[in-house]
Scaffold this motif. Structure first.
Motif, PDB file in Angstrom:
ATOM      1  N   PHE A   6      30.612  25.991 -10.770  1.00  0.00           N
ATOM      2  CA  PHE A   6      30.379  25.599  -9.380  1.00  0.00           C
ATOM      3  C   PHE A   6      29.541  26.648  -8.647  1.00  0.00           C
ATOM      4  O   PHE A   6      28.611  26.308  -7.916  1.00  0.00           O
ATOM      5  CB  PHE A   6      31.702  25.377  -8.638  1.00  0.00           C
ATOM      6  N   LEU A   7      29.864  27.910  -8.840  1.00  0.00           N
ATOM      7  CA  LEU A   7      29.103  28.970  -8.176  1.00  0.00           C
ATOM      8  C   LEU A   7      27.644  28.959  -8.630  1.00  0.00           C
ATOM      9  O   LEU A   7      26.736  29.110  -7.804  1.00  0.00           O
ATOM     10  CB  LEU A   7      29.751  30.328  -8.431  1.00  0.00           C
ATOM     11  N   ASN A   8      27.409  28.764  -9.914  1.00  0.00           N
ATOM     12  CA  ASN A   8      26.035  28.690 -10.420  1.00  0.00           C
ATOM     13  C   ASN A   8      25.303  27.473  -9.854  1.00  0.00           C
ATOM     14  O   ASN A   8      24.138  27.572  -9.457  1.00  0.00           O
ATOM     15  CB  ASN A   8      26.016  28.654 -11.951  1.00  0.00           C
ATOM     16  N   ALA A   9      25.979  26.338  -9.817  1.00  0.00           N
ATOM     17  CA  ALA A   9      25.366  25.119  -9.297  1.00  0.00           C
ATOM     18  C   ALA A   9      25.054  25.244  -7.810  1.00  0.00           C
ATOM     19  O   ALA A   9      23.982  24.835  -7.354  1.00  0.00           O
ATOM     20  CB  ALA A   9      26.277  23.920  -9.549  1.00  0.00           C
ATOM     21  N   SER A  10      25.971  25.827  -7.055  1.00  0.00           N
ATOM     22  CA  SER A  10      25.740  25.969  -5.616  1.00  0.00           C
ATOM     23  C   SER A  10      24.681  27.038  -5.338  1.00  0.00           C
ATOM     24  O   SER A  10      23.903  26.905  -4.389  1.00  0.00           O
ATOM     25  CB  SER A  10      27.036  26.246  -4.869  1.00  0.00           C
ATOM     26  N   ASP A  11      24.608  28.084  -6.159  1.00  0.00           N
ATOM     27  CA  ASP A  11      23.502  29.050  -6.041  1.00  0.00           C
ATOM     28  C   ASP A  11      22.169  28.348  -6.251  1.00  0.00           C
ATOM     29  O   ASP A  11      21.194  28.628  -5.537  1.00  0.00           O
ATOM     30  CB  ASP A  11      23.644  30.182  -7.057  1.00  0.00           C
ATOM     31  N   ARG A  70      30.525  16.647  -2.937  1.00  0.00           N
ATOM     32  CA  ARG A  70      31.121  17.084  -4.198  1.00  0.00           C
ATOM     33  C   ARG A  70      30.232  16.576  -5.329  1.00  0.00           C
ATOM     34  O   ARG A  70      29.672  15.492  -5.249  1.00  0.00           O
ATOM     35  CB  ARG A  70      32.528  16.497  -4.328  1.00  0.00           C
ATOM     36  N   TRP A  71      30.122  17.359  -6.405  1.00  0.00           N
ATOM     37  CA  TRP A  71      29.313  16.980  -7.556  1.00  0.00           C
ATOM     38  C   TRP A  71      29.940  15.779  -8.258  1.00  0.00           C
ATOM     39  O   TRP A  71      31.078  15.855  -8.729  1.00  0.00           O
ATOM     40  CB  TRP A  71      29.189  18.159  -8.515  1.00  0.00           C
ATOM     41  N   GLN A  72      29.208  14.669  -8.293  1.00  0.00           N
ATOM     42  CA  GLN A  72      29.691  13.442  -8.937  1.00  0.00           C
ATOM     43  C   GLN A  72      28.500  12.695  -9.519  1.00  0.00           C
ATOM     44  O   GLN A  72      27.488  12.518  -8.835  1.00  0.00           O
ATOM     45  CB  GLN A  72      30.383  12.515  -7.930  1.00  0.00           C
ATOM     46  N   ASP A  73      28.614  12.257 -10.735  1.00  0.00           N
ATOM     47  CA  ASP A  73      27.586  11.425 -11.360  1.00  0.00           C
ATOM     48  C   ASP A  73      26.184  12.035 -11.264  1.00  0.00           C
ATOM     49  O   ASP A  73      25.203  11.341 -10.978  1.00  0.00           O
ATOM     50  CB  ASP A  73      27.587  10.014 -10.746  1.00  0.00           C
ATOM     51  N   GLY A  74      26.103  13.347 -11.454  1.00  0.00           N
ATOM     52  CA  GLY A  74      24.809  14.007 -11.508  1.00  0.00           C
ATOM     53  C   GLY A  74      24.159  14.326 -10.182  1.00  0.00           C
ATOM     54  O   GLY A  74      22.973  14.650 -10.131  1.00  0.00           O
TER      55      GLY A  74
END
Length: 103
Positions: A6-11, A70-74
């Motif tokens: 999550f931290l990597n994705a939000s960065d 929220r991250w859902q379905d790409g």
């Protein structure tokens, strides 16, 4: 998704916002501090992007209201209604910058 993922994705989201606004020569001030990215416009308006680690959500705050994703379905999907993070952010930016960023 793990907390690290999550931290990597939000960065990556924060990096994308900064790159699009910098490369697009938007007249905004960007201030990134930890879990928060502030976008400030010439008219004094601010959009705040915040990552909420416990819920693994991205939050947008603006004059138009508060939005959670929220991250859902790409994609980063709204937790409250039908919507996607970058589409909402582009609309909010356009209200103050008078042009639409290409996320």
């Amino acid at each position: 998704m793990t907390e690290s993922e999550f931290l990597n994705a939000s960065d990556a989201v924060f990096d994308r916002i900064e790159t699009v606004l910098d490369d697009g020569d938007f007249d905004v001030d960007l201030n990134r501090n930890g879990n928060v990215l502030e976008i400030e416009f010439d008219d004094g308006a601010k959009i705040v992007v915040n990552r909420h680690v416990p819920n693994q959500e991205l939050w947008l705050a603006a004059r138009a209201g508060g939005f959670h994703y929220r991250w859902q379905d790409g994609a980063w999907r709204s937790t409250r209604e039908d919507g996607e993070f970058f589409a909402q952010l582009a609309t909010l930016i356009q209200q103050h910058a008078q042009r639409l960023p290409a996320f």
